[in-house]
Structures are given as C-alpha cells and as structure tokens.
Write a protein that holds these residues in place. Sequence first.
Motif, PDB file in Angstrom:
ATOM      1  N   MET A   1      15.623  -5.965  11.167  1.00 47.31           N
ATOM      2  CA  MET A   1      14.111  -5.768  11.027  1.00 47.31           C
ATOM      3  C   MET A   1      13.378  -6.343   9.969  1.00 47.31           C
ATOM      4  O   MET A   1      13.540  -5.557   8.768  1.00 47.31           O
ATOM      5  N   PRO A   2      12.773  -7.335   9.655  1.00 41.88           N
ATOM      6  CA  PRO A   2      12.048  -7.726   8.351  1.00 41.88           C
ATOM      7  C   PRO A   2      10.771  -6.509   8.418  1.00 41.88           C
ATOM      8  O   PRO A   2      10.321  -6.282   9.249  1.00 41.88           O
ATOM      9  N   CYS A   3      10.879  -6.056   7.396  1.00 43.89           N
ATOM     10  CA  CYS A   3       9.950  -5.038   7.011  1.00 43.89           C
ATOM     11  C   CYS A   3       9.229  -5.297   5.706  1.00 43.89           C
ATOM     12  O   CYS A   3       9.842  -5.717   4.832  1.00 43.89           O
ATOM     13  N   GLU A   4       7.959  -5.126   5.489  1.00 44.42           N
ATOM     14  CA  GLU A   4       7.128  -5.286   4.329  1.00 44.42           C
ATOM     15  C   GLU A   4       6.055  -3.901   3.968  1.00 44.42           C
ATOM     16  O   GLU A   4       5.712  -3.316   5.246  1.00 44.42           O
ATOM     17  N   TYR A   5       5.628  -3.765   2.717  1.00 46.31           N
ATOM     18  CA  TYR A   5       4.584  -2.672   2.698  1.00 46.31           C
ATOM     19  C   TYR A   5       3.700  -3.529   1.620  1.00 46.31           C
ATOM     20  O   TYR A   5       4.182  -4.317   0.647  1.00 46.31           O
ATOM     21  N   MET A   6       2.522  -3.097   1.415  1.00 42.79           N
ATOM     22  CA  MET A   6       1.487  -3.175   0.340  1.00 42.79           C
ATOM     23  C   MET A   6       0.939  -1.883   0.161  1.00 42.79           C
ATOM     24  O   MET A   6       0.664  -1.022   0.647  1.00 42.79           O
ATOM     25  N   ILE A   7       0.829  -2.030  -1.288  1.00 44.30           N
ATOM     26  CA  ILE A   7       0.163  -0.785  -1.902  1.00 44.30           C
ATOM     27  C   ILE A   7      -1.379  -1.295  -2.574  1.00 44.30           C
ATOM     28  O   ILE A   7      -1.263  -2.062  -3.182  1.00 44.30           O
ATOM     29  N   ASP A   8      -2.227  -0.465  -2.021  1.00 44.64           N
ATOM     30  CA  ASP A   8      -3.820  -0.909  -2.569  1.00 44.64           C
ATOM     31  C   ASP A   8      -3.954   0.353  -3.260  1.00 44.64           C
ATOM     32  O   ASP A   8      -4.435   1.493  -2.667  1.00 44.64           O
ATOM     33  N   PRO A   9      -3.824   0.450  -4.590  1.00 43.61           N
ATOM     34  CA  PRO A   9      -4.197   1.753  -5.398  1.00 43.61           C
ATOM     35  C   PRO A   9      -5.826   2.002  -5.244  1.00 43.61           C
ATOM     36  O   PRO A   9      -5.948   3.092  -5.500  1.00 43.61           O
ATOM     37  N   THR A  10      -6.490   1.044  -5.205  1.00 46.18           N
ATOM     38  CA  THR A  10      -7.880   1.362  -5.250  1.00 46.18           C
ATOM     39  C   THR A  10      -8.443   2.016  -4.179  1.00 46.18           C
ATOM     40  O   THR A  10      -9.057   2.958  -4.095  1.00 46.18           O
ATOM     41  N   ARG A  11      -7.728   1.663  -2.831  1.00 46.76           N
ATOM     42  CA  ARG A  11      -8.133   2.464  -1.774  1.00 46.76           C
ATOM     43  C   ARG A  11      -7.198   3.546  -1.626  1.00 46.76           C
ATOM     44  O   ARG A  11      -7.384   4.400  -0.534  1.00 46.76           O
ATOM     45  N   ARG A  12      -6.010   3.796  -2.512  1.00 48.04           N
ATOM     46  CA  ARG A  12      -5.215   4.930  -2.404  1.00 48.04           C
ATOM     47  C   ARG A  12      -4.473   4.810  -0.812  1.00 48.04           C
ATOM     48  O   ARG A  12      -4.493   5.855  -0.185  1.00 48.04           O
ATOM     49  N   LEU A  13      -3.876   3.666  -0.606  1.00 48.09           N
ATOM     50  CA  LEU A  13      -3.462   3.194   0.787  1.00 48.09           C
ATOM     51  C   LEU A  13      -2.036   2.676   0.473  1.00 48.09           C
ATOM     52  O   LEU A  13      -2.053   1.507  -0.248  1.00 48.09           O
ATOM     53  N   GLY A  35       9.409   4.781  -2.035  1.00 52.18           N
ATOM     54  CA  GLY A  35       9.163   5.893  -3.214  1.00 52.18           C
ATOM     55  C   GLY A  35       9.732   5.384  -4.494  1.00 52.18           C
ATOM     56  O   GLY A  35       9.351   6.045  -5.669  1.00 52.18           O
ATOM     57  N   ARG A  36      10.401   4.094  -4.613  1.00 56.83           N
ATOM     58  CA  ARG A  36      10.605   3.752  -6.110  1.00 56.83           C
ATOM     59  C   ARG A  36       9.508   2.900  -6.596  1.00 56.83           C
ATOM     60  O   ARG A  36       9.676   2.804  -7.765  1.00 56.83           O
ATOM     61  N   ASP A  37       8.594   2.525  -5.887  1.00 52.72           N
ATOM     62  CA  ASP A  37       7.672   1.571  -6.208  1.00 52.72           C
ATOM     63  C   ASP A  37       6.668   2.377  -7.232  1.00 52.72           C
ATOM     64  O   ASP A  37       6.396   3.507  -7.062  1.00 52.72           O
ATOM     65  N   PRO A  38       6.651   1.749  -8.675  1.00 53.46           N
ATOM     66  CA  PRO A  38       6.012   2.707  -9.573  1.00 53.46           C
ATOM     67  C   PRO A  38       4.194   2.806  -9.272  1.00 53.46           C
ATOM     68  O   PRO A  38       3.638   3.625  -9.763  1.00 53.46           O
ATOM     69  N   ARG A  39       3.696   2.041  -8.378  1.00 53.19           N
ATOM     70  CA  ARG A  39       2.367   1.931  -7.970  1.00 53.19           C
ATOM     71  C   ARG A  39       2.376   3.113  -6.937  1.00 53.19           C
ATOM     72  O   ARG A  39       1.125   3.595  -6.657  1.00 53.19           O
ATOM     73  N   PHE A  40       3.285   3.619  -6.138  1.00 55.55           N
ATOM     74  CA  PHE A  40       3.262   4.424  -5.062  1.00 55.55           C
ATOM     75  C   PHE A  40       2.902   5.852  -5.713  1.00 55.55           C
ATOM     76  O   PHE A  40       3.385   6.278  -6.671  1.00 55.55           O
ATOM     77  N   GLN A  41       2.056   6.539  -4.949  1.00 57.77           N
ATOM     78  CA  GLN A  41       1.324   7.954  -5.246  1.00 57.77           C
ATOM     79  C   GLN A  41       1.660   8.734  -4.039  1.00 57.77           C
ATOM     80  O   GLN A  41       1.066   8.366  -2.994  1.00 57.77           O
ATOM     81  N   ALA A  74       1.408  16.505   1.758  1.00 58.36           N
ATOM     82  CA  ALA A  74       0.706  16.975   2.914  1.00 58.36           C
ATOM     83  C   ALA A  74      -0.672  16.608   3.258  1.00 58.36           C
ATOM     84  O   ALA A  74      -1.104  16.699   4.262  1.00 58.36           O
ATOM     85  N   SER A  75      -1.237  16.523   2.080  1.00 56.99           N
ATOM     86  CA  SER A  75      -2.671  16.056   2.054  1.00 56.99           C
ATOM     87  C   SER A  75      -2.948  14.455   2.677  1.00 56.99           C
ATOM     88  O   SER A  75      -4.104  14.262   2.839  1.00 56.99           O
ATOM     89  N   SER A  76      -1.852  13.689   2.558  1.00 53.75           N
ATOM     90  CA  SER A  76      -2.095  12.387   2.914  1.00 53.75           C
ATOM     91  C   SER A  76      -2.220  12.293   4.569  1.00 53.75           C
ATOM     92  O   SER A  76      -1.785  12.991   5.264  1.00 53.75           O
ATOM     93  N   ARG A  77      -2.960  11.141   5.007  1.00 53.78           N
ATOM     94  CA  ARG A  77      -3.057  11.063   6.450  1.00 53.78           C
ATOM     95  C   ARG A  77      -2.172   9.794   6.550  1.00 53.78           C
ATOM     96  O   ARG A  77      -2.020   8.810   5.827  1.00 53.78           O
ATOM     97  N   ARG A  78      -1.465   9.615   8.046  1.00 55.39           N
ATOM     98  CA  ARG A  78      -0.787   8.730   8.373  1.00 55.39           C
ATOM     99  C   ARG A  78      -1.499   7.959   9.802  1.00 55.39           C
ATOM    100  O   ARG A  78      -1.445   8.885  10.711  1.00 55.39           O
ATOM    101  N   ALA A  79      -1.683   6.695   9.721  1.00 57.74           N
ATOM    102  CA  ALA A  79      -2.022   6.066  10.928  1.00 57.74           C
ATOM    103  C   ALA A  79      -1.066   5.211  11.437  1.00 57.74           C
ATOM    104  O   ALA A  79      -0.730   4.195  10.813  1.00 57.74           O
ATOM    105  N   LEU A  80      -0.517   5.365  12.607  1.00 61.12           N
ATOM    106  CA  LEU A  80       0.278   4.422  13.463  1.00 61.12           C
ATOM    107  C   LEU A  80      -0.624   3.450  14.309  1.00 61.12           C
ATOM    108  O   LEU A  80      -1.156   4.060  15.267  1.00 61.12           O
ATOM    109  N   VAL A  81      -0.243   2.197  14.459  1.00 63.33           N
ATOM    110  CA  VAL A  81      -1.039   1.417  15.358  1.00 63.33           C
ATOM    111  C   VAL A  81       0.061   0.705  16.019  1.00 63.33           C
ATOM    112  O   VAL A  81       1.220   0.077  15.430  1.00 63.33           O
TER     113      VAL A  81
END
Length: 140
Positions: A1-13, A35-41, A74-81
């Motif tokens: 499965m090809p999978c990708e992610y994007m981190i938007d630090p401004t939107r904290r997403l 988890g290894r991405d330095p931009r991830f919080q 625990a404070s983060s929200r996850r939305a699955l589409v």
Amino acid sequence: MPCEYMIDPTRRLVTSRGTGTFCYRDHLDHVETIGRDPRFQPEFNHLVDCRGFDHFDLTSAEIQAMSRLTIFAASSRRALVVASLLHFGLARIFAALRSRSHRQETAVFRTLDDAVKWLGLPATYNPGSHAEAMPTTQEA
C-alpha cells in the motif's frame, strides 16, 4: 500500500492518506515514520483520509492492537474519512476502541468537508496545499 503523510505545523495537523490494500504492517510503518519526523508534535490533530483504500486486510486482533498504539497525545483529535459503509463500520470499531484505550477523540466521516469542519479548520482548507507529502511506504 502506498501511503503518505503531510504535516502542517501552522494548523497543528498531520494528514495521512493511502491507496490500495491497507494492512497492519502498513500501520506500524506509518506510525513509526511520522513519529521520527522532526516536525511532528504529539499534540497535533490527525486527519486520516481512507477513501483511496480498496480493501482493509486486518484481523480483529490487529484492529485492537492498532487502537492501542498511538503517538498522538490524549488531547489530539483524529478524524477518519472513509468511502464505503463497510469501511465506516470498521473505522467506528477502531474509533470506539481508541476512545476506550486512550480517551482520544476519534470520529468517522463520509466526507472530507465534514472532517475538516469537526477539526475546526476553515471550510476551504485543503491539506495538500499546506505541506509537502512524505511517503511512508513504497509500492512493492
């Protein structure tokens, strides 16, 4: 499965998406890479676009294990589409297990617009326009 992610630090997403067949190993690899991405919080929210998946190759034990593994606070929200009623049901099981094990707010949606609204983002928000996509797995 090809999978990708994007981190938007401004939107904290963090936005994740993929295509093809999704399996447990894909989940483990994806979580580890983010988890290894330095931009991830850990406090960032997570938008998971599952509409490109044709099939979920998961056992009930793997869904339970996935619900227990998290790098998000625990404070983060996850939305699955999701795209289908079957995938909606699988995602709701995951969301219920996630809520029970981590008390994380996880909601399942049939449209990206509804998920964006629930996450408190502007209605015109386009996740792909704010961050560079990073692949987490390669197509075999």
